[in-house]
Design an enzyme around this catalytic site. Structure first.
Site, PDB file in Angstrom:
ATOM      1  N   LYS A 199       0.831  -1.270  -0.046  1.00 58.58           N
ATOM      2  CA  LYS A 199       0.125  -0.115  -0.177  1.00 58.58           C
ATOM      3  C   LYS A 199       1.042   1.202   0.161  1.00 58.58           C
ATOM      4  CE  LYS A 199      -1.503   2.929   3.035  1.00 58.58           C
ATOM      5  NZ  LYS A 199      -1.344   3.981   2.221  1.00 58.58           N
TER       6      LYS A 199
ATOM      7  N   GLU B 279       9.804   1.897  10.746  1.00 62.27           N
ATOM      8  CA  GLU B 279      10.700   2.732  10.657  1.00 62.27           C
ATOM      9  C   GLU B 279      10.056   4.450  10.479  1.00 62.27           C
ATOM     10  OE1 GLU B 279      12.864   5.658   9.528  1.00 62.27           O
ATOM     11  OE2 GLU B 279      12.353   5.173   7.518  1.00 62.27           O
TER      12      GLU B 279
ATOM     13  N   CYS C 167      13.474  11.314   7.044  1.00 62.91           N
ATOM     14  CA  CYS C 167      13.323  11.253   8.567  1.00 62.91           C
ATOM     15  C   CYS C 167      14.781  11.343   9.393  1.00 62.91           C
ATOM     16  CB  CYS C 167      12.725   9.805   8.705  1.00 62.91           C
ATOM     17  SG  CYS C 167      13.505   8.485   7.962  1.00 62.91           S
TER      18      CYS C 167
ATOM     19  N   GLU D 289       9.567  16.736  14.925  1.00 62.82           N
ATOM     20  CA  GLU D 289       9.875  16.756  13.556  1.00 62.82           C
ATOM     21  C   GLU D 289       9.102  17.589  12.667  1.00 62.82           C
ATOM     22  OE1 GLU D 289      10.848  13.007  10.854  1.00 62.82           O
ATOM     23  OE2 GLU D 289       9.154  12.810  11.887  1.00 62.82           O
TER      24      GLU D 289
END
Length: 479
Positions: free
Chosen positions: A174, A249, A282, A382
């Site tokens: 997906k 992750e 990231c 973040e």
């Protein structure tokens, strides 16, 4: 408007059984660039059923044959490189040179590393000299749901598919609904390479729909997810009912420790690495920690580098940064830049609003804050955009304390000419990856984090190992 087939299930493109239409917005123009269908429960069930049916045959396929097929996938992948680059440039805003070299190139590197690792992997091996009649067998986990993000699409698709496939798993991919075109091209690559029916399936959808359905599906044995920490928590909760394996992750807030004895290019290298892919990585070094004696010069240099970074359209060649992926991300980044200003950080480059010359598109000014303290919002959250914070430290101990004072633990960086210092810091910094003095990790090096950055590792040997079960066998007898 690009029109593509909807779902790839059991070796064929099929129309959705249920679901709804979704327009993908090009971040450079804020206009629709393609329309896809978001799958419903029936589509998810069909894809999982196809993967389940194909599992016994694919698990029984000799490893050498699985490796040979992955080599074929890589061969076909290379022939579609420009198609992949153009799609990622259009749908998620990567400048063409970046899309060609880094976005597409990452897939080539990962598939090649898996091929090499699989050839050396101990698929069946003795336990040890002390137990000559014991064997350790590594076999497929089963049906794997692979849920990938929009920021490095082919990087994440190949990291997951390559490992799952060579380990004998079947899968349902997906991709992000923000960048589905590249994944649909990848499905064509898998088809053209001759991957057996049902081994690889693709269903478009969003996290709340297909993502949740896969996470809680009783016939899915493993979920491998890359994305936000918030979504990773939801997936873990959904998967808990069936006790499936969950590989995550997630986000990061990388600290880049720059000491006074760092090389002359360290600050510029850190800024450019932060701004790469418009800060949508990231593992970006988003917190620059600078030793006090080098701080003022580092702030001046960082501001100069950031002010010199060009922002431009993704269909333009050259070394510039493009837009961020969508309006939601743009607004979030603007809010965090304003929070930095409101909380007292010193803005030395960039700021709120679009760069000069842009009145449309999700473009962000390359932004640098100085005099940041680690309790500020911009030091903890973040941001996922071209925004870097600079903090000051007095010595090694303080640098480690600041670097580790975050819920994340993906990648940290160290810049110092002192070998012993770098080695000490590598052991003390709480992150899954430590990169020092601008030296990239080697081919097949494990990618992944700790704490709120997730669990598991991707790439090379460690990537394959995360997609296998370990079976202990006694009484083996003679081969």
């Amino acid at each position: 408007m690009i029109e593509k087939p909807d779902f790839y299930i059991d070796g064929a493109w099929v129309a959705p059984l249920e679901g709804r239409a979704h327009e993908v917005i090009a971040p450079a123009t804020e206009e629709p660039c393609t329309r896809i269908s978001l799958g419903g429960q029936a589509d998810t069930d069909a894809a999982v059923a196809a993967a389940k049916a194909a599992l016994p045959g694919w698990m029984a396929t000799p490893v050498a044959d699985r490796i040979a097929l992955l080599e074929k996938v890589l061969e076909v992948y290379k022939t579609r490189a420009e198609d992949l680059a153009q799609s990622m440039s259009l749908e998620m805003g990567a400048p063409l040179d970046l899309a060609r070299q880094s976005q597409v190139g990452a897939g080539i590197a990962h598939l090649g590393a898996y091929i090499d690792a699989a050839k050396a992997f101990p698929w069946e091996a003795p336990l040890g000299d002390h137990a000559p009649n014991d064997r350790i067998i590594h076999e497929a986990v089963g049906v794997c749901a692979l849920i990938t993000p929009w920021n490095w699409p082919m990087n994440q698709v190949t990291l997951k598919v390559g490992a799952a496939m060579v380990a004998g798993n079947t899968m349902v991919l997906k991709p992000s609904e923000e960048s589905p075109l590249n994944a649909m091209i990848f499905a064509e690559i898998m088809h053209d390479a001759g991957v057996p029916k049902g081994v690889f399936n693709l269903v478009n959808g969003d996290g709340a729909g297909v993502g949740s359905q896969l996470s809680e599906h009783p016939d899915v044995d493993m979920v491998s997810f890359t994305g936000s920490t918030r979504a990773g928590k939801l997936i873990s909760k959904a998967a808990a009912e069936t006790l499936k394996r969950v590989h995550l992750e997630l986000g990061g807030k990388g600290a880049n420790l720059i000491f006074a004895d760092a090389d002359d290019a360290a600050v510029e290298r850190g800024v450019r690495s932060m701004m790469n892919n418009t800060g949508q990585s990231c593992n970006a070094p988003s917190r620059m920690l600078v030793e006090a004696s080098a701080y003022d010069a580092a702030v001046e240099k960082a501001a100069s580098v950031a002010n010199g970074i060009e922002v431009g359209p993704p269909d333009k060649e050259g070394k510039h940064i493009g837009p961020v992926v969508n309006a939601t991300q743009w607004e979030k980044i603007q809010g965090l830049i304003q929070a930095g200003i409101d909380e007292g950080a010193r803005l030395v480059a960039g700021g709120t609003g679009r760069p000069e010359g842009f009145n449309k598109g999700f473009y962000v000014r390359p932004t640098v804050f100085a005099d940041v303290t680690n309790d500020m919002t911009i030091a903890q959250e973040e941001i996922f955009g071209p925004v870097m914070t600079i903090l000051k430290f007095e010595g090694e101990d303080e640098a480690v304390r600041i670097a580790n004072d975050t819920p994340y633990g993906l990648t940290n960086y160290v810049q110092s000419g002192d070998d012993k210092r770098r080695q000490r810091l590598a052991r003390q910094l709480r992150a899954g990856m430590i990169e020092m003095n601008g030296e990239s990790r080697g081919k097949g090096s494990p990618f992944g984090g700790m704490k709120m950055s997730g669990n598991g590792r991707e790439a090379g040997y460690w990537g394959i190992h995360d997609f296998v079960e370990v079976k202990a066998v006694s009484g083996w007898g003679e081969d």
